[in-house]
Design an enzyme around this catalytic site. Structure first.
Site, PDB file in Angstrom:
ATOM      1  N   ASN A  38     -20.865 -55.310 108.154  1.00  0.00           N
ATOM      2  CA  ASN A  38     -19.716 -56.004 108.845  1.00  0.00           C
ATOM      3  C   ASN A  38     -19.422 -56.998 107.601  1.00  0.00           C
ATOM      4  OD1 ASN A  38     -17.886 -56.874 111.035  1.00  0.00           O
ATOM      5  ND2 ASN A  38     -18.832 -58.754 110.518  1.00  0.00           N
ATOM      6  N   GLU A  98     -15.921 -53.187 107.273  1.00  0.00           N
ATOM      7  CA  GLU A  98     -14.366 -53.500 106.827  1.00  0.00           C
ATOM      8  C   GLU A  98     -14.358 -53.131 105.414  1.00  0.00           C
ATOM      9  OE1 GLU A  98     -16.071 -55.725 109.006  1.00  0.00           O
ATOM     10  OE2 GLU A  98     -14.718 -56.544 110.346  1.00  0.00           O
ATOM     11  N   ASP A 145      -9.150 -77.325 110.013  1.00  0.00           N
ATOM     12  CA  ASP A 145      -9.115 -76.045 110.459  1.00  0.00           C
ATOM     13  C   ASP A 145      -7.645 -75.498 110.197  1.00  0.00           C
ATOM     14  OD1 ASP A 145      -7.725 -76.558 112.864  1.00  0.00           O
ATOM     15  OD2 ASP A 145      -9.359 -76.770 114.135  1.00  0.00           O
TER      16      ASP A 145
HETATM   17  C1  FMN Z   1     -10.068 -68.002 105.744  1.00  0.00           C
HETATM   18  C2  FMN Z   1     -10.637 -67.680 106.913  1.00  0.00           C
HETATM   19  C3  FMN Z   1     -11.770 -68.648 107.498  1.00  0.00           C
HETATM   20  C4  FMN Z   1     -12.369 -68.350 108.519  1.00  0.00           C
HETATM   21  N1  FMN Z   1     -13.401 -69.131 109.002  1.00  0.00           N
HETATM   22  C5  FMN Z   1     -14.062 -68.672 110.017  1.00  0.00           C
HETATM   23  C6  FMN Z   1     -15.466 -69.463 110.387  1.00  0.00           C
HETATM   24  O1  FMN Z   1     -15.622 -70.705 109.781  1.00  0.00           O
HETATM   25  N2  FMN Z   1     -16.055 -69.077 111.325  1.00  0.00           N
HETATM   26  C7  FMN Z   1     -15.740 -68.058 112.149  1.00  0.00           C
HETATM   27  O2  FMN Z   1     -16.427 -67.774 112.997  1.00  0.00           O
HETATM   28  N3  FMN Z   1     -14.678 -67.327 111.978  1.00  0.00           N
HETATM   29  C8  FMN Z   1     -13.789 -67.751 110.842  1.00  0.00           C
HETATM   30  N4  FMN Z   1     -12.679 -66.974 110.588  1.00  0.00           N
HETATM   31  C9  FMN Z   1     -12.409 -65.644 111.257  1.00  0.00           C
HETATM   32  C10 FMN Z   1     -13.106 -64.406 111.325  1.00  0.00           C
HETATM   33  O3  FMN Z   1     -13.677 -64.453 109.963  1.00  0.00           O
HETATM   34  C11 FMN Z   1     -12.017 -63.452 111.510  1.00  0.00           C
HETATM   35  O4  FMN Z   1     -11.384 -63.531 112.535  1.00  0.00           O
HETATM   36  C12 FMN Z   1     -12.893 -62.249 111.184  1.00  0.00           C
HETATM   37  O5  FMN Z   1     -11.835 -61.025 111.293  1.00  0.00           O
HETATM   38  C13 FMN Z   1     -13.911 -61.851 112.393  1.00  0.00           C
HETATM   39  O6  FMN Z   1     -14.393 -60.566 112.151  1.00  0.00           O
HETATM   40  P1  FMN Z   1     -15.266 -59.754 113.119  1.00  0.00           P
HETATM   41  O7  FMN Z   1     -14.455 -59.119 114.338  1.00  0.00           O
HETATM   42  O8  FMN Z   1     -15.939 -58.541 112.294  1.00  0.00           O
HETATM   43  O9  FMN Z   1     -16.308 -60.495 113.702  1.00  0.00           O
HETATM   44  C14 FMN Z   1     -11.974 -67.377 109.239  1.00  0.00           C
HETATM   45  C15 FMN Z   1     -10.963 -66.291 108.867  1.00  0.00           C
HETATM   46  C16 FMN Z   1     -10.136 -66.792 107.784  1.00  0.00           C
HETATM   47  C17 FMN Z   1      -9.025 -65.722 107.448  1.00  0.00           C
END
Ligand code: FMN
Length: 332
Positions: A38, A98, A145
């Site tokens: 992932n 991904e 954030d």
């Molecule tokens: C720049 C950026 C920073 C992010 N930071 C975090 C973070 O610190 N913690 C978190 O849980 N999600 C964070 N996210 C959101 C997730 O990484 C994002 O929604 C991701 O698609 C979740 O993937 P998953 O569905 O495979 O879990 C961030 C997204 C971006 C674009």
């Protein structure tokens, strides 16, 4: 690098009140015995030469992996191409790697990490390899954030860095938290999920903008080709189903440019009657990013605004009058 000393890396302190030096741009590669690899983003705050606390929101695939095994090998990859960044930002069914989405957008070569059993983007600049522990926790925050406000300090899982690798003369990719580069990556992947949900509800959705004014997370503007009087309200409910963190949904007709806030507001001014066109979804869990949501529970009042014109015009016209084209030569 020989040994691990995070002080030797150009990890940035982005702003005065930040809890520490932060990695904000890393794409995090993890793996689960059942679901496979992932990719997602998790900010990480350095608090010693080899340890960082990393924000992992409940529900993320990484969180699910950690819940199952308690500790997960991870590679925090800094300095990625746009296709990898966009792919990592998408939230797809658990089990879909991904990196394959990244490869569908632009050819993506992978390589084996040095000390963890993971395939990582071969072209990234710096890689921090190690393990993340669910029960070993440390303070994380404050940090800015998506809403450009400071997030609170929480106890989050510890990332123990075991190995650092990098390209020759690596470039450190930073990401300014709350800025447009953060917003685009967060908001854009929600547009297709809302688009799909509205179309599946039987309303012809033409376009969706999860706009920066709504912090690219809390607002969605949905453009529809209205065929039935109830389409606006149906689209509102479907849009919320397509993006659970959304707080306000605005539905407009096909003649409105959803990338022009003045046009969206004009449709509110000329087509909207609160008593008839406002949909109060009541209190539901929304986003932890929203400072106005109930602290701890994320409970928020979700509201939809139907800015579409009634199909049958009884009084004044809802159509913007067009001035005829003129040929300046006829007047000069
Ligand atoms: C720049 C950026 C920073 C992010 N930071 C975090 C973070 O610190 N913690 C978190 O849980 N999600 C964070 N996210 C959101 C997730 O990484 C994002 O929604 C991701 O698609 C979740 O993937 P998953 O569905 O495979 O879990 C961030 C997204 C971006 C674009």
């Amino acid at each position: 690098m020989d040994g691990v000393n995070l002080d030797k890396l150009p990890i940035l302190k982005h702003n005065e009140r930040d809890g520490g030096r932060y990695i904000s741009s890393a794409v995090v590669v993890t793996k689960d015995p059942e679901f496979g690899q992932n990719l997602d983003f998790h900010r990480a705050m350095q608090f010693s030469e080899s340890r960082m606390s990393t924000r992992i929101i409940k529900g993320r695939d990484f969180y699910k992996f950690l819940e199952r095994t308690g500790e997960v090998e991870a590679a925090y990859c800094v300095g990625n191409t746009p296709n990898i960044l966009v792919a990592a930002a998408t939230s797809v069914k658990t089990g879909i790697n991904e990196l394959e989405i990244a490869n569908a957008l632009a050819k993506t070569e992978v390589t084996k990490a040095h000390s963890v059993d993971l395939l990582i983007p071969a072209g990234c600049e710096v890689v921090l390899e190690g393990k993340v522990f669910m029960k070993d926790r440390a303070e994380e925050g404050p940090f800015i954030d998506l809403t450009e406000t400071y997030d609170i300090t929480r106890d989050e899982p510890v990332f123990e860095v075991k190995t650092v690798t990098h390209r020759k003369n690596p470039v450190w990719q930073a990401l300014v938290p709350g800025a447009l580069e953060h917003k685009v990556l967060m908001g854009m992947p929600r547009e297709p999920t809302i688009f799909k949900s509205v179309n599946e509800a039987g309303v012809k959705c033409l376009d969706v903008n999860v706009n920066p004014g709504g912090s690219s997370w809390l607002h969605a503007i949905v453009r529809i080709d209205k065929q039935n009087e109830e389409d606006g309200k149906k689209a509102i409910r479907a849009a919320f189903a397509g993006h659970r963190s959304c707080k306000h949904v605005f539905v407009v007709d096909k003649d409105i440019d959803i990338y022009n806030p003045l046009e969206v507001e004009w449709s509110m001014a000329t087509r909207f009657q609160a008593e008839r066109d406002l949909v109060d979804m009541g209190k539901e869990p929304g986003s932890s990013l929203d400072p106005s949501a109930e602290p701890g529970t994320k409970i928020t009042n979700k509201i939809g605004f139907d800015f579409t014109a009634p199909l049958v015009t009884k009084g004044k016209s809802f159509t913007r009058a067009e001035f005829p084209e003129v040929d300046l030569k006829d007047y000069m």
